[in-house]
Design a protein around this motif. Structure first.
Motif, PDB file in Angstrom:
ATOM      1  N   THR A   7       0.836  -1.200   0.000  1.00 46.52           N
ATOM      2  CA  THR A   7       0.000   0.000   0.000  1.00 46.52           C
ATOM      3  C   THR A   7       0.872   1.251   0.000  1.00 46.52           C
ATOM      4  N   VAL A   8       1.917   1.224   0.792  1.00 47.08           N
ATOM      5  CA  VAL A   8       2.838   2.367   0.841  1.00 47.08           C
ATOM      6  C   VAL A   8       3.521   2.544  -0.515  1.00 47.08           C
ATOM      7  N   TYR A   9       3.972   1.437  -1.096  1.00 50.75           N
ATOM      8  CA  TYR A   9       4.635   1.520  -2.401  1.00 50.75           C
ATOM      9  C   TYR A   9       3.698   2.056  -3.481  1.00 50.75           C
ATOM     10  N   LEU A  10       2.470   1.564  -3.502  1.00 48.78           N
ATOM     11  CA  LEU A  10       1.515   2.027  -4.515  1.00 48.78           C
ATOM     12  C   LEU A  10       1.128   3.490  -4.295  1.00 48.78           C
ATOM     13  N   LEU A  11       1.012   3.886  -3.035  1.00 49.57           N
ATOM     14  CA  LEU A  11       0.708   5.288  -2.744  1.00 49.57           C
ATOM     15  C   LEU A  11       1.864   6.194  -3.165  1.00 49.57           C
ATOM     16  N   LEU A  12       3.094   5.763  -2.907  1.00 48.64           N
ATOM     17  CA  LEU A  12       4.255   6.539  -3.350  1.00 48.64           C
ATOM     18  C   LEU A  12       4.326   6.625  -4.878  1.00 48.64           C
ATOM     19  N   ALA A  13       3.973   5.544  -5.554  1.00 49.01           N
ATOM     20  CA  ALA A  13       3.955   5.560  -7.020  1.00 49.01           C
ATOM     21  C   ALA A  13       2.927   6.563  -7.529  1.00 49.01           C
ATOM     22  N   ALA A  14       1.766   6.607  -6.896  1.00 45.02           N
ATOM     23  CA  ALA A  14       0.734   7.559  -7.304  1.00 45.02           C
ATOM     24  C   ALA A  14       1.166   8.997  -7.033  1.00 45.02           C
ATOM     25  N   VAL A  15       1.822   9.236  -5.912  1.00 42.00           N
ATOM     26  CA  VAL A  15       2.271  10.594  -5.569  1.00 42.00           C
ATOM     27  C   VAL A  15       3.369  11.055  -6.534  1.00 42.00           C
ATOM     28  N   VAL A  16       4.321  10.177  -6.814  1.00 44.27           N
ATOM     29  CA  VAL A  16       5.419  10.551  -7.719  1.00 44.27           C
ATOM     30  C   VAL A  16       4.880  10.830  -9.123  1.00 44.27           C
ATOM     31  N   SER A  17       3.951  10.005  -9.591  1.00 49.42           N
ATOM     32  CA  SER A  17       3.359  10.249 -10.911  1.00 49.42           C
ATOM     33  C   SER A  17       2.532  11.535 -10.921  1.00 49.42           C
ATOM     34  N   VAL A  64      -4.269   7.913 -15.966  1.00 51.29           N
ATOM     35  CA  VAL A  64      -4.768   6.538 -15.863  1.00 51.29           C
ATOM     36  C   VAL A  64      -3.886   5.728 -14.919  1.00 51.29           C
ATOM     37  N   GLN A  65      -2.576   5.935 -14.969  1.00 50.88           N
ATOM     38  CA  GLN A  65      -1.661   5.199 -14.091  1.00 50.88           C
ATOM     39  C   GLN A  65      -1.872   5.587 -12.628  1.00 50.88           C
ATOM     40  N   VAL A  66      -2.086   6.860 -12.348  1.00 54.18           N
ATOM     41  CA  VAL A  66      -2.328   7.308 -10.968  1.00 54.18           C
ATOM     42  C   VAL A  66      -3.629   6.700 -10.439  1.00 54.18           C
ATOM     43  N   VAL A  67      -4.672   6.761 -11.238  1.00 52.00           N
ATOM     44  CA  VAL A  67      -5.963   6.187 -10.823  1.00 52.00           C
ATOM     45  C   VAL A  67      -5.835   4.674 -10.637  1.00 52.00           C
ATOM     46  N   LEU A  68      -5.093   4.027 -11.522  1.00 54.72           N
ATOM     47  CA  LEU A  68      -4.900   2.582 -11.424  1.00 54.72           C
ATOM     48  C   LEU A  68      -4.122   2.198 -10.170  1.00 54.72           C
ATOM     49  N   ILE A  70      -4.062   3.867  -7.316  1.00 59.02           N
ATOM     50  CA  ILE A  70      -4.954   4.064  -6.166  1.00 59.02           C
ATOM     51  C   ILE A  70      -6.021   2.974  -6.124  1.00 59.02           C
ATOM     52  N   TYR A  71      -6.535   2.593  -7.279  1.00 55.51           N
ATOM     53  CA  TYR A  71      -7.522   1.513  -7.348  1.00 55.51           C
ATOM     54  C   TYR A  71      -6.919   0.191  -6.880  1.00 55.51           C
ATOM     55  N   THR A  72      -5.664  -0.034  -7.235  1.00 51.48           N
ATOM     56  CA  THR A  72      -4.980  -1.273  -6.860  1.00 51.48           C
ATOM     57  C   THR A  72      -4.834  -1.384  -5.346  1.00 51.48           C
ATOM     58  N   ILE A  73      -4.671  -0.269  -4.676  1.00 52.47           N
ATOM     59  CA  ILE A  73      -4.565  -0.292  -3.209  1.00 52.47           C
ATOM     60  C   ILE A  73      -5.818  -0.910  -2.589  1.00 52.47           C
ATOM     61  N   PHE A  74      -6.971  -0.587  -3.134  1.00 49.33           N
ATOM     62  CA  PHE A  74      -8.227  -1.035  -2.535  1.00 49.33           C
ATOM     63  C   PHE A  74      -8.673  -2.413  -3.017  1.00 49.33           C
ATOM     64  N   LYS A  75      -7.892  -3.061  -3.859  1.00 50.62           N
ATOM     65  CA  LYS A  75      -8.193  -4.428  -4.290  1.00 50.62           C
ATOM     66  C   LYS A  75      -7.375  -5.429  -3.481  1.00 50.62           C
ATOM     67  N   TYR A  76      -7.148  -5.148  -2.204  1.00 53.70           N
ATOM     68  CA  TYR A  76      -6.288  -5.977  -1.372  1.00 53.70           C
ATOM     69  C   TYR A  76      -6.866  -7.357  -1.105  1.00 53.70           C
ATOM     70  N   THR A  77      -8.156  -7.551  -1.297  1.00 56.91           N
ATOM     71  CA  THR A  77      -8.741  -8.870  -1.064  1.00 56.91           C
ATOM     72  C   THR A  77      -8.461  -9.837  -2.213  1.00 56.91           C
ATOM     73  N   ASN A  78      -8.115  -9.327  -3.371  1.00 58.11           N
ATOM     74  CA  ASN A  78      -7.849 -10.162  -4.538  1.00 58.11           C
ATOM     75  C   ASN A  78      -6.403  -9.926  -4.981  1.00 58.11           C
ATOM     76  N   ARG A  79      -5.487 -10.697  -4.447  1.00 59.28           N
ATOM     77  CA  ARG A  79      -4.058 -10.481  -4.711  1.00 59.28           C
ATOM     78  C   ARG A  79      -3.685 -10.758  -6.157  1.00 59.28           C
ATOM     79  N   LYS A  80      -4.338 -11.715  -6.796  1.00 59.39           N
ATOM     80  CA  LYS A  80      -4.026 -12.000  -8.208  1.00 59.39           C
ATOM     81  C   LYS A  80      -4.385 -10.807  -9.088  1.00 59.39           C
ATOM     82  N   CYS A  86      -0.801  -4.195 -11.184  1.00 58.64           N
ATOM     83  CA  CYS A  86       0.563  -3.663 -11.070  1.00 58.64           C
ATOM     84  C   CYS A  86       1.313  -3.832 -12.388  1.00 58.64           C
ATOM     85  N   THR A  87       1.156  -4.981 -13.020  1.00 56.33           N
ATOM     86  CA  THR A  87       1.794  -5.204 -14.320  1.00 56.33           C
ATOM     87  C   THR A  87       1.266  -4.221 -15.351  1.00 56.33           C
TER      88      THR A  87
END
Length: 151
Positions: A7-17, A64-68, A70-80, A86-87
């Motif tokens: 979550t921290v990594y994805l949030l940092l990716a969104a902030v940097v973008s 689109v990458q920033v939104v993606l 942030i969206y990925t952070i909230f899909k924590y119940t489905n790791r696949k 992320c890919t």
């Protein structure tokens, strides 16, 4: 769980973008007499303050990458699905560089030389954060599968 390291990594990716979205990427200097351009993700600005939005795909890809991310952070119940998202995010960041090179090539034929600024490297940093998040998601998935095997 949302309090994982990915979550921290994805949030940092969104902030940097997001920072890259609003900072200038560089400028085009004319080889001869002419007007130079400053390049942003959303538009080009020349010395006479005329705006051209022909570089709009750069902006769209990063949004689109920033939104993606942030969206990925909230899909924590489905790791696949998180791994897939992320890919996709990494592919979008690489596509951003492809579009940037394309615009640099096209404007280079107009007799301009591109001089990038430090903000051009921000999507690479964002890509690294997304790859770190993906690695953490994969390790979580392995841990869950190992726990399921023990039961």
């Amino acid at each position: 769980m949302i309090q994982r390291i990915q979550t921290v990594y994805l949030l940092l990716a969104a902030v940097v973008s997001s920072i890259c979205l609003f900072m200038p990427l560089g400028h085009f200097e004319p080889a001869t007499m002419g007007v130079g351009y400053r390049l942003f993700n959303f538009y080009e600005l020349d010395a006479y303050h005329h705006i051209s939005i022909r570089v709009l795909p750069l902006f769209v890809i990063l949004v689109v990458q920033v939104v993606l991310s942030i969206y990925t952070i909230f899909k924590y119940t489905n790791r696949k699905r998180q791994m897939t998202l992320c890919t996709l995010s990494v592919v979008l960041l690489l596509a951003w560089y492809g579009v940037l090179v394309l615009f640099g090539y096209l404007l280079g034929h107009e007799g301009h030389t591109f001089h990038p600024q430090w903000t051009v490297s921000l999507p690479i940093v964002s890509c690294l954060f997304v790859l770190l998040a993906r690695r953490s998601i994969v390790s979580d998935e392995k841990l869950v599968r190992a726990a399921d095997r023990i039961r």
